[in-house]
Design an enzyme around this catalytic site. Structure first.
Site: not given
Ligand SMILES: [Mg+2]
Ligand SMILES: [Zn+2]
Lengths: 103, 486, 497
Positions: C81, C156, C180
């Site tokens: 990420k 996310s 997330s």
């Protein structure tokens, strides 16, 4: 409390200055409406009896976490300053400091 | 006008007088090897931005980890100031400033490490300590392109983060100070304590000790008045001048029927005045909240007692001990200076080596005070010197010269040095010849002296001293002259 | 052996590479080829690290050839990420304000993965600063769900979830502040784990809300998730909130079954989950019961207040964490005549709408006069939630809930109404507040044949039990359909086991 009482436009304007976000007039209006709607939704906790409840700030109860007073490698100044929007003489440059609190 | 002694300081108004009320906030940088929350060096005077790491720069993803030694030094400060050391937490104080990398300062807020202590001034006044908490220092901004490095009118500012994250203890004194002299004594005493316990080098000129003064005035016995905070106090002398100036300024305002505004003021050493820096009317909103990246600190009784037991004797106790041994007053200049320069143990060692401590105190005050360092002269040498002096084998002037020689060589036998310099105690025959010569050379002075004008002896003694090139003992010469007069 | 024979799970890849059956270079080329073929449809990455990955693979292969231990995750491609710091590699948080910033250091999890032989293949897209549930709030455009490119991957950590689902990497790392990892895992049909707060180091994870953030893995299988967590977890002296204990052994327990375990059903769970989701969760309870678990009813009355507490606490912490983006030391600066104006202009220009909204909300919740009414009160509600969970865990070893109230939704569905978007995290938020672990396990499909994830929740540091239950669910789960953008002949990344 109704939406329009939940938060005042002037409060939103003041908060935007505190947060250093240059919101336009329209953005302040929009934000005021959105925050009001959210705060209205968040009123679900208003009815809870919380007087005797201890606030919880961290999930896992640790205490006394230390490091030894021993030097570690520092970063390379040129690598760091190469990332800076502006650097002069080994230092970070900013425009004149006005309207800020020196503490 | 106003009193000047250290225990009263009143400023006259048209209708009765005012007293000043001063509370000092002192920030001290701790003498750690590394920063409060990271392993970058805590060192003054290096190239800008060379003591930087992800934590110091507030880089995304960096996390603070508390320096155990910084906590220990902060505890020493708390214990030396008679504080309660307690379990505590860290908060974020949020505000934007370019030398504040994260846009928040990690500090202590409602539950600080040290609370409720006191500091006794040499004059006996007790000044309360509200708290002494740990926090991180900011970086340093240099304003360029303006006049005199001032922030106003500058074209830009340059930021060096070497100082950012250096551990600070903020010592908040209670408003118990009533005179400029007490303010000076407070800072001097605090500095002496901090140095003695190894917590900080406490140098105001290098900024490792920074003093802000909160000043207000009132009629004695009244409620506290509105206070102004004075910044930029770079020396003990400035502090005394600034609080006095500020108190008088406030009295003048009150007398003129004006209101005192709570504000931050800047001391200008050049014009000797304080100037408005910013008004507190639009109060800051620091949005304090508990620092989620740190966990609570609970020193615990065992650690506290270990730190307490490891504290060295504090300056006040050392002054008392030195005064008792030497017979000099505890708050007299010699004792104050010698303890302040960390030379008391040395003076006492001279006594143990069989020397005269009273003489040693004076010598150390004079010879070593300027150096501010450990003497390199063996205590036995100074002991021998004081013994010769007290026995009258050396005059005070000669002893000073011998000591200078010993200091220059890092030690030496004072008797041998005195011999080399020809400082043998002058034999009485030689001295009598010189006295005769002086009387012959200055008959007028001799006549006045014989007529009872004691002051006239000075010219005669001076002539003998000159003739002997300073080696005659003044007291012995005077005694000879008196004997001659009969 | 050809690149087509590269295994699809991390464990199998590492075993093959360590045994010299497959080269790490083949593994990397196979995944770079998949990225090449489908990344333009999915947009999982902000940056693909092809050269760096090839170099790392060559080093692994050299180690294998030399007889050195290449590490337990040797040759395993990992999608990181883009809020995890990678030395010298841009780390943007999908924000204009950090565009181009190259961190001078690696996050602890990145260091640990590299030390274990894993190979970073790219930095994945996210909602800006991890604020969102659809990856639509990215300054660099949305990521699309590999199962239906007209739909969101969740967020996310949508980029990492999509990268794993699409076969770009067998392992993704995400961060989970309010769901997330678990919500995009559910929407993309992969396993996603939010560990106990403090089990995985946050050092080098760009902070959103410090007291809630945790790093965790996305994988195809529960066993892979266990293997990755065993590498990235455990004490880190650089993170003061890191629990000073080794990560528990998870892999050894996966076949232990659930016989005798008590699985809790929260009777007062907030409603609002779609019927297809509810149906799959019921099926999960049945499967566990059939495997010998006891289903018990528990109450967690404060669960329903999680959303409010979260949306006061997380923005408050975020408003402080994001104050450092001021144009002084790194990232974007918008020039202005004085520093304060520079701050205002830089932050206005650099942050997207949702980030600004949360900074405003959080600044307000902390400000003088409002702290007690909002932030202070939310902290007390947080305590109630933790206390309620503690009571429930006296009666149950784990709890089962939906991970997301719905399957993947269409782009734009919730972008006009922040509150509608916030409701995506109804079931995941409370365990962030309490600090407990949770994971989403694919358990069949719902509307439009889209994946559904079941969430397993457990008490702090009870990952071993959580993983046992997850492994049982995995055994009982219908196969997850292959992602529709994938040419099955090339990929085969879809179904687990
Ligand atoms: Mg202060
Ligand atoms: Zn301070």
């Amino acid at each position: 409390m109704s939406d329009d009482e939940r938060i005042a436009r002037e409060t939103v304007a003041k908060v935007s200055r505190l947060a250093r976000l240059a919101l336009t007039d329209d953005e302040i209006d929009e934000t005021t409406a959105q925050l009001a709607k959210m705060l209205d939704h968040f009123a679900d906790i208003d009815a809870l009896e919380l007087a005797d409840v201890e606030p919880m700030t961290q999930p896992y109860p640790l205490r006394n976490v230390f490091r030894d007073d021993v030097e570690r490698a520092v970063l390379d100044r040129s690598e760091v300053l190469a990332q800076a929007p502006k650097a002069v003489d080994g230092r970070f440059e900013v425009p004149p400091i006005l309207g800020l609190e020196e503490s | 006008m106003s009193g000047t002694s250290s225990d009263t300081f009143l400023i006259d108004g048209a209708d009765g007088s005012y007293e000043m009320v001063v509370g000092l906030e002192v920030h001290v940088e701790l003498a750690t090897a590394t920063k409060l929350f990271s392993g970058s060096p805590n060192r003054f005077g290096d190239e800008p931005n060379t003591h930087i790491d992800p934590v110091t720069l507030g880089l995304p993803g960096a996390l603070p980890v508390l320096n155990r030694h910084a906590v220990e030094l902060a505890m020493r400060i708390g214990l030396a100031l008679n504080c309660t050391v307690q379990p505590c937490t860290f908060h974020r104080k949020n505000y934007f400033y370019p030398d504040m990398p994260k846009a928040y300062q990690i500090s202590q807020y409602d539950v600080p490490l040290n609370v409720d202590g006191w500091l006794d001034l040499p004059d006996g006044t007790r000044i309360g300590i509200e708290r002494a908490h740990l926090e991180e220092d900011t970086g340093k901004s240099t304003h360029v392109g303006g006049s005199g490095g001032r922030i106003h009118g500058s074209a830009s500012s340059l930021i060096d983060f070497n100082r950012a994250g250096v551990p600070l203890v903020e010592i908040v004194g209670r408003p118990d100070i009533r005179t400029p002299e007490q303010a000076r004594q407070y800072v001097n005493e605090l500095r002496a304590i901090l140095v003695a316990i190894g917590a900080s080098d406490a140098k105001m000129e290098e900024g490792s000790m920074r003093v802000d003064a909160n000043v207000s005035v009132r009629r004695p016995g009244d409620e506290l008045g509105t206070r102004c905070e004075i910044k930029n106090l770079n020396s003990v002398r400035s502090l005394g001048r600034a609080v006095e100036y500020e108190a008088r300024r406030q009295v003048a305002l009150v007398e003129a029927g004006e209101r005192i505004r709570q504000e931050t003021r800047h001391w200008d050493e050049g014009d000797g005045r304080t100037h408005t820096l910013r008004s507190k009317e639009d109060a800051d909103d620091y949005r304090y909240f508990l620092e989620p990246d740190l966990v609570p600190l609970d020193p615990g009784d065992e650690w506290i007692e270990t730190v307490r037991a490891g504290l060295p004797p504090l300056p006040a106790a050392r002054r008392t001990a030195l005064a008792e041994t030497t017979g000099a007053p505890a708050d007299g200049e010699a004792v104050m200076v010698v303890v302040d320069r960390d030379q008391d143990a040395y003076v006492l060692a001279v006594g143990e080596a069989g020397g005269d401590v009273a003489r040693a105190l004076v010598h150390v005050k004079e010879a070593y005070a300027e150096q501010g360092a450990e003497p390199t002269v063996p205590a036995a040498d100074l002991a021998a010197l004081t013994t010769m002096e007290v026995a009258g084998e050396l005059t005070a002037t000669q002893a000073k010269q011998v000591l200078a020689e010993i200091v220059a060589n890092g030690g030496g036998d004072p008797a041998a040095i005195a011999r080399d310099k020809g400082f043998e105690a002058m034999d009485t025959g030689a001295l009598e010849v010189m006295v005769d010569e002086a009387i012959a050379a200055q008959p007028a002075a001799w006549e006045k002296f014989c007529n009872g004008e004691d002051k006239a002896v000075g010219a005669l003694v001076g002539a003998v001293m000159k003739a002997s090139q300073g080696q005659a003992d003044g007291k012995a010469v005077t005694a000879l002259l008196r004997a001659r007069r009969g | 052996m050809t690149a087509h024979d590269v295994p699809t799970t991390a464990i199998d890849i590492a075993a093959a590479v360590r045994a010299g059956i497959v080269s790490a270079s083949d593994v990397v080329e196979r995944h770079l080829a998949a990225i090449d073929a489908h990344e333009r449809d999915v947009h999982a990455f902000n940056r693909v690290l092809a050269d760096q990955a090839r170099a790392a693979a060559a080093a692994i292969d050299a180690a294998v050839a030399a007889g050195d231990d290449p590490g337990p995750l040797a040759g395993v491609p990992v999608a990181l990420k883009d809020n995890l710091c990678t030395r010298g590699v841009p780390t943007t948080c999908s924000s204009k304000i950090l565009d181009g910033w190259r961190p001078p250091y690696d996050a602890t999890v990145v260091t640990r993965l590299a030390a274990a032989g894993a190979i970073a293949v790219g930095k994945t897209n996210l909602d800006e600063f991890a604020m969102g549930s659809s990856t639509e709030n990215s300054a660099f455009g949305p990521t699309r769900n590999p199962h239906d490119v007209e739909r969101v991957p969740g967020g996310s950590s949508g980029g990492s979830a999509a990268a794993v689902a699409a076969g770009f990497a067998p392992v993704g790392l995400g961060s989970d502040t309010g769901g997330s990892i678990r919500q995009p895992a559910a929407l993309c049909g992969v396993v996603g784990v939010k560990p106990t707060y403090g089990l995985v180091s946050r050092y080098g994870l760009v902070a959103f809300a410090s007291s809630l953030d945790q790093v965790g893995p996305f994988t195809h299988t529960v066993a892979d998730a266990a293997a990755v967590l065993e590498i990235i977890g455990g004490h880190d002296p650089m993170d003061s909130t890191s629990i000073p204990e080794p990560v528990p052994d998870l892999s050894a327990l996966l076949d232990d079954g659930v016989d005798g375990l008590r699985v809790g059903r929260i009777t007062d769970l907030p409603t609002g989950a779609d019927p297809d989701v509810v149906e799959r969760v019921e099926a999960a309870f049945d499967a566990l019961a059939a495997a010998g678990a006891t289903i018990v009813d528990v109450e967690v009355p404060a669960f329903t207040y999680g959303l409010t507490a979260y949306y006061l606490i997380a923005p408050a912490e975020a408003s402080s964490n994001l104050a450092r983006y001021d144009g002084v030391r790194y990232g974007l600066r918008v020039d202005a005549p004085d520093t304060n104006a520079m701050y205002m202009a830089t932050r206005h220009e650099g942050f997207g709408a949702e980030v600004k909204r949360r900074i405003m909300l959080g600044t307000y919740a902390l400000s003088a006069g409002y702290y007690d009414a909002y932030y202070g009160k939310a902290l007390k509600v947080r305590r109630l939630i933790a206390d309620d969970f503690a009571r429930a865990y006296e009666r149950a070893d784990v709890l089962l809930t939906p991970a997301s109230p719905s399957v993947a939704f269409a782009f734009g569905d919730k972008t006009d109404d922040p509150l509608a978007m916030y409701l995506c995290d109804t079931y995941t938020i409370p365990s962030n507040l309490s600090g407990h672990p949770g994971m989403s396990v694919p358990f069949g499909t719902g509307a439009h044949d889209l994946p559904i994830g079941v969430q397993v929740l457990a008490p702090a540091l009870h990952e071993p039990t959580m993983f046992r239950v997850a492994a049982e669910l995995e055994r009982a789960a219908p196969p997850t359909p292959a992602p529709r953008m994938i040419d099955v002949a090339v990929g085969g990344a879809g179904s687990a086991r």
